[in-house]
Write an enzyme that holds these catalytic residues in place. Structure first.
Site, PDB file in Angstrom:
ATOM      1  N   PRO A  20       0.898  -1.206  -0.043  1.00 41.70           N
ATOM      2  CA  PRO A  20       0.195  -0.200   0.110  1.00 41.70           C
ATOM      3  C   PRO A  20       1.039   1.209   0.522  1.00 41.70           C
ATOM      4  CG  PRO A  20       0.252  -0.952   2.291  1.00 41.70           C
ATOM      5  CD  PRO A  20       1.071  -2.082   1.211  1.00 41.70           C
ATOM      6  N   ASP A  43       2.091   1.893 -12.168  1.00 43.37           N
ATOM      7  CA  ASP A  43       1.025   2.702 -12.387  1.00 43.37           C
ATOM      8  C   ASP A  43       0.663   3.688 -11.075  1.00 43.37           C
ATOM      9  OD1 ASP A  43      -0.321   0.600 -10.388  1.00 43.37           O
ATOM     10  OD2 ASP A  43      -0.975  -0.164 -12.679  1.00 43.37           O
ATOM     11  N   LYS A  65      -2.341   7.583 -14.442  1.00 44.25           N
ATOM     12  CA  LYS A  65      -3.091   8.807 -14.946  1.00 44.25           C
ATOM     13  C   LYS A  65      -1.733  10.077 -14.517  1.00 44.25           C
ATOM     14  CE  LYS A  65      -7.737   8.136 -13.276  1.00 44.25           C
ATOM     15  NZ  LYS A  65      -8.612   8.870 -12.059  1.00 44.25           N
ATOM     16  N   GLY A  97      -0.675  -2.627  -3.760  1.00 42.44           N
ATOM     17  CA  GLY A  97      -1.460  -3.195  -2.476  1.00 42.44           C
ATOM     18  C   GLY A  97      -0.967  -4.724  -3.200  1.00 42.44           C
ATOM     19  N   MET A 179     -12.008   2.295  -3.756  1.00 43.11           N
ATOM     20  CA  MET A 179     -12.217   3.226  -4.923  1.00 43.11           C
ATOM     21  C   MET A 179     -13.758   4.208  -4.032  1.00 43.11           C
ATOM     22  SD  MET A 179     -11.133   0.805  -7.629  1.00 43.11           S
ATOM     23  CE  MET A 179     -11.370  -0.244  -7.015  1.00 43.11           C
TER      24      MET A 179
END
Ligand code: SAH
Length: 520
Positions: A20, A43, A65, A97, A179
């Site tokens: 994490p 990512d 992103k 994670g 999320m």
């Protein structure tokens, strides 16, 4: 190829979880893969601390992103994995994670299977358990709950959630929503509409396990308001259940001596880890961004000739070292050029050893040489003065150190009438970590980095060169420097200066604790 058919040299993909955020929560297997992969596809959830552990020569492909932009679509990521593996590479697909907990790892593997690309899965520590743990929330507890459930709060395109709230409420377990920041209101309402007591404890946990982790504890009825007040944003998880009330008592991560602190280390990679390790043990997050690295001059004929002369010199003589790296390179060079230490220490004259500071002295002790002179203050000028005071005219000083070492060392020696040889052992090369540069700049500008540590003037120069001389406001950078000379270099760029009391890693850590330690 004896059957006449060209076989493709297929590589392999490791689908691995990076945990994490806290670099200490990387599995041993994932850490090994980071060291050994040819290409790393990662990512946005991978923390800067973790990225800083990727070796400079590894190729990296970012598929997350960029601010304002869209992420790379999943089918493209799948194709990147296939393409790289088909080049015969060892591909590490690194995900935040655990790769199978809302990580779309399954989809990536399906593509690999259909392309007959070999793979392995390396599970990671999932945020759904570790983030509550770092907030002092055990996801299960015999007195309060007998199950925990991990649910995605990601809404469908039409904005609705596909969550069966009635069943969830009936389960009576701890609920962990990933999320979920943008759909928080809907989730909390869904729960109360299904009969959950609005006084049920709940928490939202932002950027868990990192130095920036924040925790807001409230109830299902009040969490949205409290979370908005605190300005919580993604990545964060929502935890609902009686165990959330334990956080007030069981919190610990931010209470560590350097909990909630983040430091940037600029030392060369070969000696970064001792300082990084100690700061991490005290609870800090540490970004390793070496600003320089050293290259041994090899073969070093000049050193060989000079050592012969040194060995034959009949009068008193000094062998002088000015950095731990110099000590290591010196002995590596002896080994490589097959020079026996006894020939260096030969001759009728007494050989004494000079070291600039305690770290250099310690490195020498590791080779069985206990220095005769170590000045109180770490500086080339002080070392020169001390050696001169301890010497008679006509003695011989052989300095073995970096190319372009500080000129301050020489004048006190020549003025006293010593013969001086200054032989370069290695050169310092500036390093730029293009992968980290932008993110580190952003963090510096946002005050997310409490201090940058510098262990030599060249680390200061390398750092400024890597970041760009005019691109950041160095006045807001707190520079913890190992000594005066390093501090002078940092002051040239207007940094806020703090100087360690002694030139040692212990003293650097002490200084950092004094400046940033939690006294709770
Ligand atoms: N595979 C990941 C989850 C990916 S989904 C895992 O096992 O942890 C992404 C969501 O994970 C984020 O929206 C957030 O809800 C959660 N998350 C991941 N890292 C987090 C962190 N450090 N702190 C809080 N939430 C985190």
């Amino acid at each position: 190829m004896d059957d006449g058919v060209m076989k493709e040299n297929i590589g392999k993909v490791w689908l691995a979880g990076a945990g994490p955020g806290d670099a200490g929560l990387l599995t041993v297997k994932a850490a090994h893969l980071i060291e050994s992969a040819d290409v790393i596809v990662y990512d946005a959830l991978i923390s800067t601390e973790l990225l800083s552990r990727i070796p400079q020569d590894a190729e990296t492909i970012y598929v997350g992103k960029h601010s304002g932009n869209h992420p790379v679509p999943q089918h493209e990521i799948n194709q990147i994995l296939v393409r790289e593996a088909k080049k015969g590479k060892k591909v590490l697909r690194l995900k935040g994670g655990d790769p199978f907990v809302f990580g779309r790892g399954g989809e990536e593997l399906e593509t690999l299977v259909s392309e007959q690309i070999p793979f392995e899965v390396v599970p990671g520590i999932t945020s759904s358990v570790a983030v509550p743990a770092y907030a002092g929330i055990p996801v299960t507890h015999r007195d309060y709950t007998s199950s925990f459930h991990v649910i995605t709060g990601h809404a469908r395109k039409d904005g609705t959630l596909s969550i069966d709230f009635d069943s969830l409420v009936r389960l009576n377990g701890t609920l962990v929503f990933l999320m979920s920041v943008s759909s928080m209101e809907k989730i909390l309402k869904g729960l109360t509409d299904a009969g959950m007591d609005p006084d049920m404890p709940a928490a939202v946990l932002e950027r868990g396990t990192t130095a920036r982790q924040r925790r807001v504890t409230a109830t299902v009825g009040t969490l949205k308001e409290e979370s908005d007040r605190a300005g919580i944003s993604t990545p964060a998880i929502i935890v609902v259940g009686k165990v959330c009330a334990l956080a007030d008592e069981l919190h610990w991560a931010e209470d560590r001596p350097l909990g909630g602190r983040q430091f940037l280390l600029t030392r060369p990679r070969q000696n970064i880890s001792s300082l990084a390790g100690r700061l991490r043990d005290l609870g800090a997050q540490v970004i390793e961004m070496p600003a320089i690295h050293t290259e041994a001059i090899s073969p070093n004929e000049r050193l060989k000739c000079t050592l012969e002369r040194f060995g034959q010199h009949e009068g008193g003589k000094w062998l002088v070292f000015t950095s731990p790296i110099g000590v290591n390179v010196f002995f590596d060079t002896l080994k490589e050029m097959k020079i026996d230490l006894r020939s260096v220490l030969a001759g009728a004259g007494k050989v004494r050893i000079g070291a600039i500071g305690s770290a250099t002295a310690e490195a020498l002790c590791g080779y069985g040489l206990i220095p005769d002179a170590v000045p109180e203050t770490y500086s080339a000028g002080e070392l020169g003065k001390e050696l001169a005071e301890m010497s008679e005219p006509g003695e011989y000083a052989l300095i073995v150190r970096a190319e372009k070492g500080s000129p301050d060392l020489i004048p006190p020696l020549t003025e006293k009438g010593l013969f001086v040889d200054d032989i370069p052992l290695y050169r310092t090369v500036y390093e730029v970590n293009t992968m980290l540069k932008e993110e580190v700049m952003r963090m510096l500008q946002n005050g997310e980095i409490d201090a940058v540590t510098f262990t030599s003037a060249s680390t200061v120069r390398g750092f400024v060169r890597a970041m760009g001389e005019n691109e950041i406001d160095y006045g807001s950078v707190c520079a913890v420097c190992i000594g005066e000379q390093t501090a002078r270099a940092a002051a040239e760029y207007g940094m806020q200066i703090e100087i360690s009391d002694q030139a040692s890693m212990d003293a650097m850590v002490e200084k950092i604790l004094e400046l940033f330690g939690n006294r709770r």
